[in-house]
Write a protein that holds these residues in place. Structure first.
Motif, PDB file in Angstrom:
ATOM      1  N   ARG A  66     -27.694 -97.860  62.837  1.00 35.90           N
ATOM      2  CA  ARG A  66     -27.384 -99.036  63.654  1.00 35.90           C
ATOM      3  C   ARG A  66     -26.006 -99.583  63.296  1.00 35.90           C
ATOM      4  O   ARG A  66     -25.274-100.041  64.163  1.00 35.90           O
ATOM      5  N   ARG A  69     -23.578 -97.846  65.243  1.00 33.84           N
ATOM      6  CA  ARG A  69     -23.876 -97.901  66.674  1.00 33.84           C
ATOM      7  C   ARG A  69     -24.231 -96.520  67.252  1.00 33.84           C
ATOM      8  O   ARG A  69     -23.795 -96.154  68.332  1.00 33.84           O
ATOM      9  N   LYS A  71     -26.315 -93.939  69.170  1.00 36.29           N
ATOM     10  CA  LYS A  71     -27.241 -94.038  70.307  1.00 36.29           C
ATOM     11  C   LYS A  71     -27.907 -92.692  70.623  1.00 36.29           C
ATOM     12  O   LYS A  71     -29.036 -92.661  71.086  1.00 36.29           O
ATOM     13  N   LEU A  72     -27.171 -91.585  70.443  1.00 33.84           N
ATOM     14  CA  LEU A  72     -27.691 -90.253  70.760  1.00 33.84           C
ATOM     15  C   LEU A  72     -27.569 -89.355  69.537  1.00 33.84           C
ATOM     16  O   LEU A  72     -26.684 -89.542  68.704  1.00 33.84           O
ATOM     17  N   THR A  75     -25.097 -87.290  66.265  1.00 30.69           N
ATOM     18  CA  THR A  75     -23.794 -87.949  66.283  1.00 30.69           C
ATOM     19  C   THR A  75     -23.101 -87.591  64.981  1.00 30.69           C
ATOM     20  O   THR A  75     -23.673 -87.785  63.905  1.00 30.69           O
TER      21      THR A  75
END
Length: 109
Positions: A66, A69, A71-72, A75
């Motif tokens: 988190r 950031r 999201k997928l 990464t």
């Protein structure tokens, strides 16, 4: 090169304090996209043994992902001396990964 995602993630402060070139990879061992990225990642990583590779299991409630950031999955976050230099999401080819590894190994401008 790490082969499994760790469930015991370092803290953000520990990541920020890491010296040199670091590849921080977020994903999960069961993730199909993450598994598909492993062959190009292994190909690109050849010859970049000086880069520290940290694979971190990500998911809901995981603070390190988190804080970046994420999201997928997967990464890939390329760091030099704790600072993000580049990011790749769901890479499927070795060339962009190898290029990013070369950038974090190069001395800063």
């Amino acid at each position: 090169m790490e082969t499994l995602y760790r469930t015991d993630a370092p803290t953000r402060a520990e990541i920020d304090a890491l010296p040199g070139a670091v590849l921080l990879e977020f994903g999960a061992n069961w993730c199909g996209h993450c598994m598909a990225a492993q062959p190009p990642l292994a190909e690109a990583f050849a010859g970049h043994g000086a880069v520290t590779h940290i694979k971190v299991e990500d998911g809901p409630g995981r603070p390190l992902g988190r804080s970046f950031r994420v999201k997928l999955w997967p990464t890939l976050i390329f760091l030099r001396d704790g600072q993000e230099v580049e990011r790749l999401v769901r890479p499927l080819a070795a060339a962009p990964i190898a290029d990013a590894l070369a950038r974090i190994e190069a001395p800063p401008p």
